[in-house]
Design a protein around this motif. Sequence first.
Motif, PDB file in Angstrom:
ATOM      1  N   GLN A  76       0.820  -1.208   0.000  1.00 55.35           N
ATOM      2  CA  GLN A  76       0.000   0.000   0.000  1.00 55.35           C
ATOM      3  C   GLN A  76       0.861   1.269   0.000  1.00 55.35           C
ATOM      4  OE1 GLN A  76      -3.122  -0.774  -0.509  1.00 55.35           O
ATOM      5  NE2 GLN A  76      -2.530  -2.899  -0.210  1.00 55.35           N
ATOM      6  N   TYR A 143      -3.202   2.386 -11.559  1.00 48.75           N
ATOM      7  CA  TYR A 143      -4.491   2.984 -11.213  1.00 48.75           C
ATOM      8  C   TYR A 143      -4.828   4.184 -12.094  1.00 48.75           C
ATOM      9  CZ  TYR A 143      -5.959   0.370  -7.049  1.00 48.75           C
ATOM     10  OH  TYR A 143      -6.423  -0.596  -6.198  1.00 48.75           O
ATOM     11  N   TRP A 319     -12.264   8.634  -1.221  1.00 48.40           N
ATOM     12  CA  TRP A 319     -11.433   7.446  -1.437  1.00 48.40           C
ATOM     13  C   TRP A 319     -10.671   7.092  -0.167  1.00 48.40           C
ATOM     14  CZ3 TRP A 319      -9.203   6.803  -7.017  1.00 48.40           C
ATOM     15  CH2 TRP A 319      -8.933   5.454  -7.274  1.00 48.40           C
ATOM     16  N   ASP A 323     -11.253   3.551   1.869  1.00 53.10           N
ATOM     17  CA  ASP A 323     -10.197   2.551   1.973  1.00 53.10           C
ATOM     18  C   ASP A 323      -9.807   2.227   3.403  1.00 53.10           C
ATOM     19  OD1 ASP A 323     -10.145   2.112  -0.686  1.00 53.10           O
ATOM     20  OD2 ASP A 323      -8.111   2.838  -1.054  1.00 53.10           O
ATOM     21  N   PHE A 326     -12.482  -0.431   3.607  1.00 50.57           N
ATOM     22  CA  PHE A 326     -12.356  -1.487   2.596  1.00 50.57           C
ATOM     23  C   PHE A 326     -11.100  -2.322   2.809  1.00 50.57           C
ATOM     24  CE2 PHE A 326     -10.928  -3.007  -1.605  1.00 50.57           C
ATOM     25  CZ  PHE A 326     -12.025  -3.785  -1.941  1.00 50.57           C
ATOM     26  N   TYR A 327      -9.957  -1.664   2.957  1.00 49.95           N
ATOM     27  CA  TYR A 327      -8.711  -2.420   3.153  1.00 49.95           C
ATOM     28  C   TYR A 327      -8.572  -2.904   4.584  1.00 49.95           C
ATOM     29  CZ  TYR A 327      -7.038  -1.692  -1.552  1.00 49.95           C
ATOM     30  OH  TYR A 327      -6.915  -1.740  -2.907  1.00 49.95           O
ATOM     31  N   ASN A 430     -16.375   1.766  -3.647  1.00 51.37           N
ATOM     32  CA  ASN A 430     -15.111   1.197  -4.114  1.00 51.37           C
ATOM     33  C   ASN A 430     -14.989   1.299  -5.632  1.00 51.37           C
ATOM     34  OD1 ASN A 430     -12.579  -0.156  -3.698  1.00 51.37           O
ATOM     35  ND2 ASN A 430     -13.517  -2.014  -4.495  1.00 51.37           N
ATOM     36  N   GLY A 457      -6.572   7.456  -1.011  1.00 48.04           N
ATOM     37  CA  GLY A 457      -7.165   6.172  -0.660  1.00 48.04           C
ATOM     38  C   GLY A 457      -6.144   5.224  -0.069  1.00 48.04           C
ATOM     39  N   LYS A 458      -4.978   5.170  -0.693  1.00 47.91           N
ATOM     40  CA  LYS A 458      -3.947   4.260  -0.197  1.00 47.91           C
ATOM     41  C   LYS A 458      -3.418   4.706   1.164  1.00 47.91           C
ATOM     42  CE  LYS A 458      -4.177   1.002  -2.934  1.00 47.91           C
ATOM     43  NZ  LYS A 458      -5.600   1.302  -3.093  1.00 47.91           N
ATOM     44  N   ALA A 461      -5.635   3.072   3.370  1.00 42.25           N
ATOM     45  CA  ALA A 461      -5.327   1.640   3.426  1.00 42.25           C
ATOM     46  C   ALA A 461      -4.131   1.368   4.332  1.00 42.25           C
ATOM     47  CB  ALA A 461      -5.058   1.111   2.019  1.00 42.25           C
TER      48      ALA A 461
END
Length: 539
Positions: A76, A143, A319, A323, A326-327, A430, A457-458, A461
């Motif tokens: 990530q 991405y 985002w 994340d 989500f992550y 997502n 987003g990352k 994460a």
Amino acid sequence: MAAEFSQLDRQKFNRFHLKTIVVSGIGFFTDAFDIFVINLAIPMIAFTWYFTEKKDIGKANHMPTIETSLLKASTQVGTLIGQLLFGYLADKLGRKSMYGLVLGIMIVCTFNTALAAPTVSFSIGAILIFWRLILGIGIGGDYPISAVITSEFASVHTRGLMVAAVFAMQGLGILIASLCAIIVLAAFRPILVPDHEGTVYIKYLDNVWRLLFFLGIIPALLAVYWRLQIPETPRFTAAQGDKDAAMKDLQKVANEMGQIDGDIQLQPAASSSTAAEVAIPLTSSAPVILEDKYSHLTFGQVFGNWKNGKILFATAACWFLLDVGFYGVQLNQSDVLKYMGYGKGETAYDYFFSLALGNLILSLCGTVPGYWFTVFTIEKLGRIKIQLMGFTFLTIIFIVLTAAFDSLKGTTGFFVLFVFANFFFNFGPNSTTFILPAEIFPTKFRSTCHGISAGAGKLGAIIAAFGFDQIKGKNGENMWVILLIFSVCMAAGLACTFLIPETKGKTLEELSNLFYSPEVVEKYGPAPIEYTKGDKDDE
């Protein structure tokens, strides 16, 4: 160039569009395959290389918590770097020039991950952290480039479907990875037995996770040639002020499209002496492109105005918030599955097979359907409605899980709620957080803005990867705190979505014009004539 682009915007879905989806989607397939495999590989690596004799297979290791967290977060971190770096480079050097490079990085690093071994100075965990960091840079670059290429080649009425379909390859990657894990474990079952009586240790599990990584390389290898052959997007070359190069790129795209259905007939160009080339006729109904008129404005001048800046802030914030949740789930799915009744067994084989089976069921029931619901409804519902709906349902689901975690864990209700969470992650933010930045921003800054949004987003994460292990407690006693954080993030994402305009049914040029309103450009004035190379040549 507005007239020529309006013709591309009116094309029906054709073979070139399908090729673009497949070639672009391979990167996301590989990304998702890798994410699933590392979920299963980390407990296998811990069991094989950090073994401690215990009856509970999931705890039969002494792998340091910080090393586990770094293994989850390293990709990530690399992805964050890659999104920002290649997002910028794709706007400066071109989409095509970066496209094969990022896939090459992914292939080389996945290969080295599969071959990782400890040395005198470094543990296998440290070696894996290094290669997964570099791997992340390649994944991160994919991405913005894949999203923007797909968006700029698509027609206005299929753009959301195409970008969503590229991203939906993640769902297929997770599903195929789950199947591969089950097949490989079943194939190795005869040798996946304890080394001797009185121990649960199985050294041949080391072969399983390595083979799974090797399998993930195959589709990426098949896509390298096609990525190198894909033309530059005409919108990029036009945004650089080179009208002649844009027309040549447009001709290449038209040639690949061939005969187009509908009321637009592409005729062979009169100047062609060999293979039939396709000429796209001009139309008088094309919109004015304000980005050309104000091409001299810098990133800071365009986004320094809050009217524009709030859109970039919102796409990045949504985002980021998504994340975290989500992550937080995806990178720790092996832990989450234990609360659903999976990840149990008397032997290591039973334990890991149960984890792989749980992932497969989650993928089939929630993850994959969620992606494809987005693909087939996005041009009807629009991006914003899907994002608002997804964040709303996710907020409700995580609030219920937070309030009733102790009574729900290990029950069918817990499993059902997580299936719905996976479904609304993907039939929701997502997917749309990936799609919106690929459409809404001006061509000159589109890849950079997508990289910034994805990078945010990352960052979420990375926080999830580190925070989950630190907060959950040794035996998962603080899982309710993590679920509460997820609830707050989903609610905040819902609020930020209201700052983003809908992109459905609008051309990229119309969306770009939103960023050059009078209040933004009035103090700068239009670009001097010499800024547009094609117009200068015409004179």
